[in-house]
Enzyme design. Structure first.
Site, PDB file in Angstrom:
ATOM      1  N   ASP A 165     -40.500 113.608 -30.212  1.00 10.87           N
ATOM      2  CA  ASP A 165     -40.154 113.133 -29.047  1.00 10.87           C
ATOM      3  C   ASP A 165     -38.978 113.837 -27.880  1.00 10.87           C
ATOM      4  O   ASP A 165     -37.868 114.342 -28.656  1.00 10.87           O
ATOM      5  CB  ASP A 165     -39.563 111.706 -28.147  1.00 10.87           C
ATOM      6  CG  ASP A 165     -40.065 110.817 -29.186  1.00 10.87           C
ATOM      7  OD1 ASP A 165     -41.368 110.586 -28.491  1.00 10.87           O
ATOM      8  OD2 ASP A 165     -40.814 109.897 -30.135  1.00 10.87           O
TER       9      ASP A 165
ATOM     10  N   ASP B  30     -39.196 118.588 -33.530  1.00 14.41           N
ATOM     11  CA  ASP B  30     -39.220 117.123 -33.439  1.00 14.41           C
ATOM     12  C   ASP B  30     -40.089 116.650 -32.483  1.00 14.41           C
ATOM     13  O   ASP B  30     -40.730 117.599 -32.136  1.00 14.41           O
ATOM     14  CB  ASP B  30     -38.002 117.227 -32.738  1.00 14.41           C
ATOM     15  CG  ASP B  30     -37.253 116.092 -31.500  1.00 14.41           C
ATOM     16  OD1 ASP B  30     -37.656 115.269 -32.630  1.00 14.41           O
ATOM     17  OD2 ASP B  30     -37.019 116.682 -30.184  1.00 14.41           O
TER      18      ASP B  30
ATOM     19  N   ARG C 212     -21.047 120.074  14.052  1.00 17.44           N
ATOM     20  CA  ARG C 212     -20.738 120.322  15.189  1.00 17.44           C
ATOM     21  C   ARG C 212     -19.341 121.930  14.638  1.00 17.44           C
ATOM     22  O   ARG C 212     -18.666 121.966  13.699  1.00 17.44           O
ATOM     23  CB  ARG C 212     -18.711 119.939  16.198  1.00 17.44           C
ATOM     24  CG  ARG C 212     -19.890 118.263  16.514  1.00 17.44           C
ATOM     25  CD  ARG C 212     -20.656 118.621  17.354  1.00 17.44           C
ATOM     26  NE  ARG C 212     -20.472 119.229  18.557  1.00 17.44           N
ATOM     27  CZ  ARG C 212     -19.947 117.727  19.782  1.00 17.44           C
ATOM     28  NH1 ARG C 212     -19.999 116.774  19.607  1.00 17.44           N
ATOM     29  NH2 ARG C 212     -18.733 118.176  20.768  1.00 17.44           N
TER      30      ARG C 212
ATOM     31  N   ARG D  16     -10.061 107.108  17.269  1.00 17.09           N
ATOM     32  CA  ARG D  16     -11.880 107.621  18.104  1.00 17.09           C
ATOM     33  C   ARG D  16     -11.985 106.032  18.081  1.00 17.09           C
ATOM     34  O   ARG D  16     -11.704 105.393  18.009  1.00 17.09           O
ATOM     35  CB  ARG D  16     -12.208 108.156  17.511  1.00 17.09           C
ATOM     36  CG  ARG D  16     -12.537 110.108  17.744  1.00 17.09           C
ATOM     37  CD  ARG D  16     -13.964 110.157  16.794  1.00 17.09           C
ATOM     38  NE  ARG D  16     -14.163 110.189  15.301  1.00 17.09           N
ATOM     39  CZ  ARG D  16     -15.268 109.089  14.666  1.00 17.09           C
ATOM     40  NH1 ARG D  16     -15.492 108.339  16.303  1.00 17.09           N
ATOM     41  NH2 ARG D  16     -14.789 108.532  13.846  1.00 17.09           N
TER      42      ARG D  16
ATOM     43  N   TYR E 217     -28.407 112.676  16.203  1.00 15.47           N
ATOM     44  CA  TYR E 217     -26.579 112.442  15.905  1.00 15.47           C
ATOM     45  C   TYR E 217     -27.424 110.854  16.189  1.00 15.47           C
ATOM     46  O   TYR E 217     -26.109 110.549  15.628  1.00 15.47           O
ATOM     47  CB  TYR E 217     -26.207 113.854  17.036  1.00 15.47           C
ATOM     48  CG  TYR E 217     -24.944 113.104  16.767  1.00 15.47           C
ATOM     49  CD1 TYR E 217     -23.941 113.595  15.325  1.00 15.47           C
ATOM     50  CD2 TYR E 217     -24.413 112.964  18.337  1.00 15.47           C
ATOM     51  CE1 TYR E 217     -22.480 113.039  15.708  1.00 15.47           C
ATOM     52  CE2 TYR E 217     -22.584 113.129  18.054  1.00 15.47           C
ATOM     53  CZ  TYR E 217     -22.138 112.992  17.170  1.00 15.47           C
ATOM     54  OH  TYR E 217     -21.102 112.716  16.597  1.00 15.47           O
TER      55      TYR E 217
ATOM     56  N   GLU F 249      -0.988 112.580   9.726  1.00 12.82           N
ATOM     57  CA  GLU F 249      -0.468 113.803  10.944  1.00 12.82           C
ATOM     58  C   GLU F 249       1.063 112.503  10.576  1.00 12.82           C
ATOM     59  O   GLU F 249       2.062 113.634  11.516  1.00 12.82           O
ATOM     60  CB  GLU F 249      -1.202 113.651  11.909  1.00 12.82           C
ATOM     61  CG  GLU F 249      -2.300 114.757  11.399  1.00 12.82           C
ATOM     62  CD  GLU F 249      -3.639 114.137  12.233  1.00 12.82           C
ATOM     63  OE1 GLU F 249      -3.962 113.945  13.926  1.00 12.82           O
ATOM     64  OE2 GLU F 249      -4.810 115.088  11.834  1.00 12.82           O
TER      65      GLU F 249
HETATM   66  C1  GDG Z   1     -13.524 111.466   9.569  1.00 14.05           C
HETATM   67  C2  GDG Z   1     -13.962 110.604   8.854  1.00 14.05           C
HETATM   68  C3  GDG Z   1     -12.187 111.741   7.373  1.00 14.05           C
HETATM   69  C4  GDG Z   1      -8.060 112.458  17.951  1.00 14.05           C
HETATM   70  N1  GDG Z   1      -7.615 112.425  18.569  1.00 14.05           N
HETATM   71  C5  GDG Z   1      -7.572 113.597  19.431  1.00 14.05           C
HETATM   72  C6  GDG Z   1      -7.019 114.587  18.415  1.00 14.05           C
HETATM   73  N2  GDG Z   1      -7.699 113.483  17.071  1.00 14.05           N
HETATM   74  C7  GDG Z   1      -7.440 114.238  15.508  1.00 14.05           C
HETATM   75  C8  GDG Z   1      -6.932 114.047  15.184  1.00 14.05           C
HETATM   76  C9  GDG Z   1      -7.201 113.850  13.538  1.00 14.05           C
HETATM   77  C10 GDG Z   1      -8.817 113.469  14.099  1.00 14.05           C
HETATM   78  O1  GDG Z   1      -9.104 113.727  15.145  1.00 14.05           O
HETATM   79  C11 GDG Z   1      -9.408 112.012  13.678  1.00 14.05           C
HETATM   80  O2  GDG Z   1      -9.378 112.809  12.474  1.00 14.05           O
HETATM   81  P1  GDG Z   1      -9.591 110.851  10.727  1.00 14.05           P
HETATM   82  O3  GDG Z   1      -9.199 111.420   9.850  1.00 14.05           O
HETATM   83  O4  GDG Z   1      -8.440 109.778  11.451  1.00 14.05           O
HETATM   84  O5  GDG Z   1     -10.750 110.652  11.805  1.00 14.05           O
HETATM   85  P2  GDG Z   1     -12.501 111.221  12.106  1.00 14.05           P
HETATM   86  O6  GDG Z   1     -12.216 111.504  13.625  1.00 14.05           O
HETATM   87  O7  GDG Z   1     -13.446 109.206  11.663  1.00 14.05           O
HETATM   88  O8  GDG Z   1     -12.840 112.141  10.955  1.00 14.05           O
HETATM   89  C12 GDG Z   1     -12.008 110.481   8.362  1.00 14.05           C
HETATM   90  C13 GDG Z   1     -11.949 113.062   8.574  1.00 14.05           C
HETATM   91  O9  GDG Z   1     -14.016 112.863   9.095  1.00 14.05           O
HETATM   92  C14 GDG Z   1     -11.621 114.117   7.547  1.00 14.05           C
HETATM   93  O10 GDG Z   1     -12.302 113.861   6.458  1.00 14.05           O
HETATM   94  O11 GDG Z   1     -10.068 111.469   7.706  1.00 14.05           O
HETATM   95  O12 GDG Z   1     -12.195 109.004   7.864  1.00 14.05           O
HETATM   96  O13 GDG Z   1     -13.875 109.117   9.387  1.00 14.05           O
HETATM   97  O14 GDG Z   1      -7.478 115.692  13.378  1.00 14.05           O
HETATM   98  O15 GDG Z   1      -5.253 114.586  14.785  1.00 14.05           O
HETATM   99  N3  GDG Z   1      -6.899 115.540  18.053  1.00 14.05           N
HETATM  100  C15 GDG Z   1      -6.590 116.067  19.504  1.00 14.05           C
HETATM  101  N4  GDG Z   1      -6.255 114.894  21.206  1.00 14.05           N
HETATM  102  C16 GDG Z   1      -6.768 113.561  20.791  1.00 14.05           C
HETATM  103  O16 GDG Z   1      -6.630 112.829  21.738  1.00 14.05           O
HETATM  104  N5  GDG Z   1      -5.731 116.886  20.042  1.00 14.05           N
END
Ligand code: GDG
Length: 728
Positions: free
Chosen positions: A498, A496, A7, A271, A85, A378
């Site tokens: 082999d 050599d 994306r 998510r 996807y 965060e």
């Molecule tokens: C993949 C891997 C790895 C979530 N809801 C809202 C929102 N968010 C933002 C959070 C955070 C991000 O989305 C979620 O990141 P995560 O790391 O928790 O999870 P995945 O989306 O599964 O990400 C994961 C990541 O990639 C990075 O490498 O850590 O393990 O699965 O930044 O803040 N942001 C807003 N509204 C929401 O409702 N604005």
């Protein structure tokens, strides 16, 4: 610098025929956005809207608008989004890599779409990037892309980062397309993972599936070094900690507090995904309420489930299950005026998210598997007054950096319920102390540092590759070597067998030389100006049988036996072999305990071969064996040597360099060429005079002056020597 991800950081939305643009949510987009703008990089990815939903004019409009923001869209049709996807990415790779093999769908049409879309991405990269640009590819949707780009832009700096776990070999091997995926990834110069566990799993799969060994995380693929390492992704710390003071956030905070009153607040934010363990977490909260009735009306769980992959059945089923459970808990435990779980199914704006983090007394983050989990980081960043407790699953990559959190096993309901109680009752000074350490770490190793570390390492790998290629026997050097050869009258060729004249990859170990090689060697041997010496670790009978009639001199067992041209075999000096009676039973024991391994007995050495054994078991056994034998060899004048999938025990006085002295002592030589591929040839290279040409086949560290890519290339070189000079 190009960032390539499924994306784009900007999502295109169409509402009643009007296009609008909004930032993408998700770990990758949010994490990389700040780094990308600092680097002024270009971003390649899908804009979030299917091809079929827009007109040609709108498509042009999107391309134009996104270019203004340094983004290059890859367009996909509705069907492609479904198969690629929702299909291969989210019904095959996602569940398998998160240890949900029962959810994994193996569907050839999904795989075909995955391949095709990786090609689309490659096309856009090739159209946009320059040959030596830096291309940073992200995540599980694009695992074939590094190899595709490598084929088109062989000199590009290609990095790949996987944001989800890389599963253990036992899981990964289930995938029907495992070889293709590994080859795809290995097109990169640097492959990064969040944790060292994922690095280990990847290296183990590369070894067991492709037979590739690594040394300290570096693999050699077709003479290109590929580095594999862990880079735990950080967050834009200042953005999260600084946001707390924004007026909008403060307003939200007051509003939430007013609604919740003085109840404790637990937040759960993810998510909506089965890997996040949301159902198990709710069950644990239910248990907590049951076992701790005094907390009734005193605590509220705010559960934010952000819609995700709504087109995939498993996600729809999960939503229903979750909503049913929320209803049951609220029905069982709620009172008039108190709803235990506040459930929100939506994405919230950034300021709302910060307010939720900041207002919470406890964050309950309990994924069953998670590559990293940025939410946990965060949450800690927004705790500007130092209070708040993080309960974190040990299955999140983040757990290895956030050890001061309460770490739980997400499947153990009792311990999660207990952790909730512990968190709610934790003294403030303990909370502040724990958070202080985590905040220090997260503010230091932030997302910019993470990205710089990755790019610095990528640059370093490229430099190592260049240093190695400096010694490559390039066309001008080859020309000089050939001229020197033709101008000389008394030449010595020490070759050599082999790995230098024949390769195991092309021919079984016991097959003997092919006709092409025999003709080549015969031609060299028949030139009266040449002293041709084949110098090998093989036993003398095998060498005699295969090469005895060529008219060349032979050295067997790394120099224990010598047969000068037209002379009988002789032992280089009076060598002992009585030590074999002591060492043989040890090797036999190891051979019995390591299926696939075998012992070879030569006159003056014993060799334990383990090429056909399980690589990891063989590695452990070979290290044990080395230690064991070393204890026995202290007073025996024998040494233990580690070669390619072998351990060899032999007399310390035997080596190829020593054996070659018989020919090197000749003062009239005016051309010397020595070639070899493994550690036993290093003694030979070191014994040569400065004027000699020494060639190592392959690219590991060596005393040789030059390197060549392969056996094929070396045979070509020999053929060139035989040809007439005017052909050059
Ligand atoms: C993949 C891997 C790895 C979530 N809801 C809202 C929102 N968010 C933002 C959070 C955070 C991000 O989305 C979620 O990141 P995560 O790391 O928790 O999870 P995945 O989306 O599964 O990400 C994961 C990541 O990639 C990075 O490498 O850590 O393990 O699965 O930044 O803040 N942001 C807003 N509204 C929401 O409702 N604005």
């Amino acid at each position: 610098m190009f960032i390539v991800s499924n994306r784009l950081p900007i999502n295109v939305i169409k509402i009643s025929d009007k296009l609008s643009y909004c930032p993408s949510v998700g770990g990758l987009a949010t994490g990389l956005a700040s780094f990308s703008s600092a680097y002024k990089s270009q971003w390649i990815g899908w804009p979030g809207i299917a091809d079929d939903e827009i007109t040609k004019r709108q498509k042009q409009q999107i391309i134009h608008d996104l270019h203004q923001k340094n983004c290059f869209p890859v367009f996909l049709s509705r069907q492609e989004v479904e198969d690629f996807y929702e299909g291969f990415c989210n019904k095959t790779i996602w569940p398998l890599f998160h240890y949900f093999p029962l959810y994994t769908v193996y569907e050839d049409s999904f795989w075909q779409a995955y391949k095709r879309i990786n090609h689309y991405f490659c096309d856009i990269i090739v159209q946009t990037a320059k040959p030596d640009d830096c291309i940073w590819i992200h995540d599980y949707q694009l695992m074939l892309l590094p190899e595709l780009v490598r084929k088109k832009l062989p000199h590009a700096k290609i990095g790949f980062f996987l944001h989800i776990p890389f599963p253990s070999f036992e899981l990964f091997r289930i995938l029907p397309w495992r070889e293709e995926i590994l080859h795809g990834l290995l097109g990169a110069d640097l492959i990064g993972f969040h944790t060292y566990d994922y690095v280990r799993h990847f290296l183990s799969s590369a070894c067991r599936i492709l037979g590739l060994d690594h040394s300290m995380g570096s693999l050699t693929i077709a003479n290109r070094i590929v580095k594999v390492d862990a880079f735990p992704m950080g967050i834009d710390y200042e953005r999260y900690s600084g946001a707390v003071h924004k007026p909008k956030v403060q307003k939200n905070l007051t509003a939430i507090r007013k609604k919740v009153g003085d109840r404790k607040i637990i937040v759960s934010i993810d998510r909506l995904d089965y890997t996040k363990g949301i159902v198990q977490r709710l069950e644990a909260f239910r248990l907590f309420l049951r076992d701790n009735p005094r907390y009734k009306e005193k605590v509220t769980l705010i559960l934010l489930a952000v819609p995700s992959r709504t087109g995939v059945d498993d996600y729809q089923a999960l939503r229903q299950q979750l909503e049913g459970l929320v209803g049951r808990i609220n029905g069982e435990h709620g009172t008039i005026g108190w709803v235990p779980v506040w459930y929100l199914y939506r994405a919230v704006p950034f300021e709302k998210l910060i307010s939720l983090y900041h207002v919470a007394d406890v964050a309950l983050i309990t994924p069953l598997r998670d590559g990293m989990n940025l939410i946990a980081k965060e949450f800690i960043a927004t705790k500007t007054d130092g209070t708040g407790v993080l309960i974190l699953s040990e299955m999140a990559g983040a757990a290895s950096e956030l050890g001061e959190a309460i770490i739980i096993n997400a499947n153990d309901k009792e311990s999660v319920a207990h952790a909730i109680k512990q968190a709610l009752e934790m003294p403030l000074d303990e909370q502040i102390q724990r958070n202080h350490f985590m905040q220090q770490r997260l503010s230091r190793y932030n997302v910019t540092r993470w990205a710089h570390d990755f790019i610095d390492m990528l640059t370093e790998v490229k430099k190592v590759q260049q240093r190695i290629s400096v010694h490559k026997l390039t066309a001008p050097r080859l020309k000089k070597l050939t001229l020197d050869y033709h101008q000389s009258e008394n030449r010595l060729l020490l070759l050599d067998y082999d790995g230098t004249l024949v390769s195991f990859a092309d021919r079984p170990e016991r097959a003997g030389p092919d006709n092409e090689l025999l003709t080549l060697l015969e031609q060299l041997a028949h030139d009266r100006r040449n002293n041709l010496v084949i110098i090998s670790g093989r036993d003398k009978n095998t060498l005699e049988h295969w090469l005895g009639s060529l008219g060349a001199s032979l050295i067997a067992e790394h120099g224990a036996w010598i047969r000068e041209k037209n002379h009988p075999w002789k032992v280089i000096e009076l060598l002992q072999d009585d030590w074999k009676a002591t060492i043989r039973p040890i090797l036999e024991l190891y051979s019995d305990r390591t299926p696939g391994s075998a012992i070879e007995e030569k006159n003056f050495s014993l060799v334990w071969h383990f090429r056909r054994s399980d690589p990891e078991l063989a590695y452990i056994r070979s290290q044990e064996l080395k230690d064991t034998i070393l204890n026995f060899t202290t007073n025996l004048n024998i040494g233990v040597y580690e070669g390619s999938k072998i351990i060899e025990v032999k007399n310390i006085h035997i080596n190829k360099g020593r054996a070659a002295q018989i020919w090197l002592a000749n003062q009239n030589l005016d051309f010397i060429l020595a070639a070899g591929d493994d550690y036993t040839d290093e003694d030979l290279f070191s014994a040569l005079p400065n004027s000699a040409y020494s060639i190592k086949i392959g690219y590991s560290i060596s005393h040789a002056k030059f390197n060549l890519d392969s056996v094929q290339d070396f045979r070509l070189l020999l053929q060139n020597l035989i040809n007439k000079p005017e052909n050059f």
